[in-house]
Design a protein around this motif. Structure first.
Motif, PDB file in Angstrom:
ATOM      1  N   PRO A  23      36.573  46.275  45.201  1.00 43.90           N
ATOM      2  CA  PRO A  23      35.986  46.258  46.093  1.00 43.90           C
ATOM      3  C   PRO A  23      35.727  46.055  47.779  1.00 43.90           C
ATOM      4  O   PRO A  23      37.079  45.381  47.874  1.00 43.90           O
ATOM      5  N   VAL A  24      35.200  46.461  49.243  1.00 43.49           N
ATOM      6  CA  VAL A  24      36.160  46.224  50.288  1.00 43.49           C
ATOM      7  C   VAL A  24      34.864  45.470  50.741  1.00 43.49           C
ATOM      8  O   VAL A  24      33.415  45.929  50.726  1.00 43.49           O
ATOM      9  N   THR A  25      35.266  44.479  51.633  1.00 37.48           N
ATOM     10  CA  THR A  25      34.499  43.822  52.469  1.00 37.48           C
ATOM     11  C   THR A  25      34.362  44.359  53.901  1.00 37.48           C
ATOM     12  O   THR A  25      36.112  44.085  54.101  1.00 37.48           O
ATOM     13  N   LEU A  26      33.637  44.353  54.477  1.00 35.44           N
ATOM     14  CA  LEU A  26      33.844  44.952  55.794  1.00 35.44           C
ATOM     15  C   LEU A  26      33.144  43.411  56.612  1.00 35.44           C
ATOM     16  O   LEU A  26      31.763  43.058  56.131  1.00 35.44           O
ATOM     17  N   VAL A  27      32.956  42.654  57.582  1.00 38.24           N
ATOM     18  CA  VAL A  27      32.831  41.971  58.587  1.00 38.24           C
ATOM     19  C   VAL A  27      32.586  42.522  59.174  1.00 38.24           C
ATOM     20  O   VAL A  27      33.451  42.531  59.674  1.00 38.24           O
ATOM     21  N   LYS A  33      40.249  36.840  52.891  1.00 37.83           N
ATOM     22  CA  LYS A  33      41.538  36.946  52.989  1.00 37.83           C
ATOM     23  C   LYS A  33      41.424  38.606  53.100  1.00 37.83           C
ATOM     24  O   LYS A  33      41.658  39.521  54.257  1.00 37.83           O
ATOM     25  N   ASP A  34      41.062  39.333  52.204  1.00 36.87           N
ATOM     26  CA  ASP A  34      41.106  41.013  52.260  1.00 36.87           C
ATOM     27  C   ASP A  34      39.518  41.627  53.094  1.00 36.87           C
ATOM     28  O   ASP A  34      39.862  42.922  53.335  1.00 36.87           O
ATOM     29  N   ALA A  35      39.099  41.362  53.180  1.00 43.03           N
ATOM     30  CA  ALA A  35      37.823  41.488  53.983  1.00 43.03           C
ATOM     31  C   ALA A  35      38.436  42.193  55.546  1.00 43.03           C
ATOM     32  O   ALA A  35      39.345  41.607  56.077  1.00 43.03           O
ATOM     33  N   ILE A  36      38.064  43.501  55.437  1.00 37.67           N
ATOM     34  CA  ILE A  36      38.580  43.834  56.468  1.00 37.67           C
ATOM     35  C   ILE A  36      37.321  43.224  58.045  1.00 37.67           C
ATOM     36  O   ILE A  36      36.087  44.015  57.962  1.00 37.67           O
ATOM     37  N   ALA A  37      37.817  43.107  58.913  1.00 33.79           N
ATOM     38  CA  ALA A  37      37.312  42.802  60.304  1.00 33.79           C
ATOM     39  C   ALA A  37      36.828  44.423  61.019  1.00 33.79           C
ATOM     40  O   ALA A  37      36.988  44.562  61.405  1.00 33.79           O
ATOM     41  N   LYS A  53      34.160  55.316  60.264  1.00 36.64           N
ATOM     42  CA  LYS A  53      34.690  56.059  58.842  1.00 36.64           C
ATOM     43  C   LYS A  53      35.439  54.841  58.201  1.00 36.64           C
ATOM     44  O   LYS A  53      36.124  54.075  58.499  1.00 36.64           O
ATOM     45  N   VAL A  54      35.203  55.153  57.013  1.00 34.00           N
ATOM     46  CA  VAL A  54      35.594  53.942  56.122  1.00 34.00           C
ATOM     47  C   VAL A  54      36.894  55.315  55.110  1.00 34.00           C
ATOM     48  O   VAL A  54      36.523  56.592  54.096  1.00 34.00           O
ATOM     49  N   THR A  79      29.389  44.439  51.243  1.00 33.11           N
ATOM     50  CA  THR A  79      30.574  45.337  50.601  1.00 33.11           C
ATOM     51  C   THR A  79      29.949  46.099  49.878  1.00 33.11           C
ATOM     52  O   THR A  79      28.798  46.174  48.795  1.00 33.11           O
ATOM     53  N   PHE A  80      30.815  47.071  49.328  1.00 28.96           N
ATOM     54  CA  PHE A  80      31.255  47.880  47.932  1.00 28.96           C
ATOM     55  C   PHE A  80      31.430  48.736  47.676  1.00 28.96           C
ATOM     56  O   PHE A  80      32.906  48.156  47.796  1.00 28.96           O
ATOM     57  N   THR A  81      31.978  48.923  46.555  1.00 27.16           N
ATOM     58  CA  THR A  81      33.302  49.545  45.657  1.00 27.16           C
ATOM     59  C   THR A  81      33.317  51.178  46.271  1.00 27.16           C
ATOM     60  O   THR A  81      32.533  51.759  45.034  1.00 27.16           O
ATOM     61  N   PRO A  82      33.946  51.960  46.461  1.00 32.38           N
ATOM     62  CA  PRO A  82      34.365  52.678  46.583  1.00 32.38           C
ATOM     63  C   PRO A  82      34.773  53.709  45.211  1.00 32.38           C
ATOM     64  O   PRO A  82      36.014  54.073  44.910  1.00 32.38           O
TER      65      PRO A  82
END
Ligand SMILES: [Cu+2]
Length: 117
Positions: free
Chosen positions: A55-59, A31-35, A113-114, A92-95
Protein backbone atom coordinates in the motif's frame (compact mmCIF):
# COMPACT_ATOMS: atom_id res chain seq x y z
CA UNK A 1 -4.99 -18.72 42.56
CA UNK A 2 -1.51 -18.39 41.14
CA UNK A 3 -2.67 -19.80 37.80
CA UNK A 4 -5.42 -17.22 37.57
CA UNK A 5 -2.92 -14.43 38.17
CA UNK A 6 -0.69 -15.82 35.43
CA UNK A 7 -3.60 -15.92 33.00
CA UNK A 8 -4.50 -12.33 33.84
CA UNK A 9 -0.91 -11.24 33.22
CA UNK A 10 -0.83 -13.18 29.95
CA UNK A 11 -4.05 -11.51 28.82
CA UNK A 12 -2.64 -8.07 29.61
CA UNK A 13 0.58 -8.81 27.71
CA UNK A 14 -1.37 -10.08 24.68
CA UNK A 15 -3.69 -7.07 24.70
CA UNK A 16 -0.73 -4.71 24.96
CA UNK A 17 0.96 -6.45 22.03
CA UNK A 18 -2.17 -6.24 19.85
CA UNK A 19 -2.64 -2.59 20.74
CA UNK A 20 1.04 -1.90 20.06
CA UNK A 21 0.74 -3.47 16.63
CA UNK A 22 -2.24 -1.35 15.69
CA UNK A 23 -0.55 1.85 16.83
CA UNK A 24 2.74 0.85 15.21
CA UNK A 25 0.95 0.10 11.95
CA UNK A 26 -0.72 3.50 11.85
CA UNK A 27 2.55 5.19 12.68
CA UNK A 28 4.60 3.38 10.08
CA UNK A 29 2.02 4.20 7.43
CA UNK A 30 2.25 7.89 8.28
CA UNK A 31 6.04 7.64 8.27
CA UNK A 32 6.06 6.01 4.83
CA UNK A 33 3.56 8.46 3.40
CA UNK A 34 4.79 10.51 0.46
CA UNK A 35 4.10 14.22 0.67
CA UNK A 36 3.08 15.98 -2.53
CA UNK A 37 2.34 19.68 -2.62
CA UNK A 38 0.24 21.53 -5.16
CA UNK A 39 2.05 24.78 -5.93
CA UNK A 40 2.05 27.28 -8.79
CA UNK A 41 4.36 24.87 -10.59
CA UNK A 42 1.86 22.02 -10.35
CA UNK A 43 2.34 18.84 -8.37
CA UNK A 44 5.64 18.83 -6.48
CA UNK A 45 7.37 16.50 -6.80
CA UNK A 46 5.66 15.54 -10.06
CA UNK A 47 7.36 12.14 -10.02
CA UNK A 48 7.69 9.77 -7.11
CA UNK A 49 8.87 6.18 -6.96
CA UNK A 50 7.24 3.40 -4.95
CA UNK A 51 7.60 -0.39 -4.76
CA UNK A 52 4.77 -2.56 -6.14
CA UNK A 53 2.62 -4.89 -4.06
CA UNK A 54 2.53 -2.65 -0.99
CA UNK A 55 0.00 0.00 0.00
CA UNK A 56 1.15 3.49 -0.89
CA UNK A 57 -0.10 6.61 0.83
CA UNK A 58 0.26 9.98 -0.82
CA UNK A 59 -0.47 13.02 1.29
CA UNK A 60 -1.44 15.76 -1.10
CA UNK A 61 -1.64 19.31 0.20
CA UNK A 62 -2.84 22.10 -2.03
CA UNK A 63 -0.90 25.24 -1.16
CA UNK A 64 -2.18 27.62 -3.81
CA UNK A 65 -5.40 28.83 -5.38
CA UNK A 66 -3.59 29.97 -8.53
CA UNK A 67 -3.78 26.77 -10.54
CA UNK A 68 -6.70 24.71 -11.77
CA UNK A 69 -5.69 21.83 -9.51
CA UNK A 70 -8.60 21.44 -7.13
CA UNK A 71 -8.87 17.67 -7.41
CA UNK A 72 -6.61 14.62 -7.53
CA UNK A 73 -7.61 12.06 -10.15
CA UNK A 74 -5.90 8.72 -10.72
CA UNK A 75 -7.95 6.81 -13.23
CA UNK A 76 -6.05 3.53 -12.98
CA UNK A 77 -7.20 3.17 -9.38
CA UNK A 78 -10.56 4.93 -9.73
CA UNK A 79 -9.47 7.71 -7.40
CA UNK A 80 -11.01 11.18 -7.48
CA UNK A 81 -10.51 13.35 -4.42
CA UNK A 82 -11.08 17.01 -3.76
CA UNK A 83 -8.12 19.03 -2.53
CA UNK A 84 -9.29 21.71 -0.10
CA UNK A 85 -6.78 24.55 0.19
CA UNK A 86 -4.22 23.90 2.93
CA UNK A 87 -5.70 20.59 4.03
CA UNK A 88 -3.58 17.42 3.67
CA UNK A 89 -5.54 14.73 1.82
CA UNK A 90 -4.47 11.12 2.21
CA UNK A 91 -4.70 8.94 -0.86
CA UNK A 92 -3.95 5.24 -0.40
CA UNK A 93 -3.76 2.57 -3.09
CA UNK A 94 -1.78 -0.60 -3.79
CA UNK A 95 0.02 -0.76 -7.13
CA UNK A 96 -0.04 -4.41 -8.20
CA UNK A 97 2.70 -4.38 -10.82
CA UNK A 98 5.66 -2.24 -11.89
CA UNK A 99 4.88 0.54 -14.34
CA UNK A 100 3.72 4.13 -14.33
CA UNK A 101 0.59 5.51 -12.75
CA UNK A 102 -0.48 8.89 -14.05
CA UNK A 103 -2.57 11.26 -12.02
CA UNK A 104 -3.90 14.70 -12.85
CA UNK A 105 -6.16 17.57 -11.92
CA UNK A 106 -9.91 17.22 -12.41
CA UNK A 107 -9.68 18.51 -15.99
CA UNK A 108 -6.76 16.24 -16.86
CA UNK A 109 -4.48 19.17 -17.66
CA UNK A 110 -1.76 19.23 -15.03
CA UNK A 111 -0.37 15.83 -14.17
CA UNK A 112 2.20 13.91 -12.22
CA UNK A 113 3.21 10.29 -12.04
CA UNK A 114 3.95 7.51 -9.64
CA UNK A 115 6.68 5.23 -10.93
CA UNK A 116 6.10 1.74 -9.58
CA UNK A 117 9.23 -0.38 -9.26
CU1 LIG B 1 -6.83 21.45 -14.45
Amino acid sequence: MKTQWLWTMAAIVILAAVEGCAVGGARSQAKDAIAIAVTERGFEPARVEVPHGKPVTLVVTRRTDKTCIKEFVMEAHGIRKGLPLGLPVEITFTPAAPGELRYACGMDMISGKVVVR
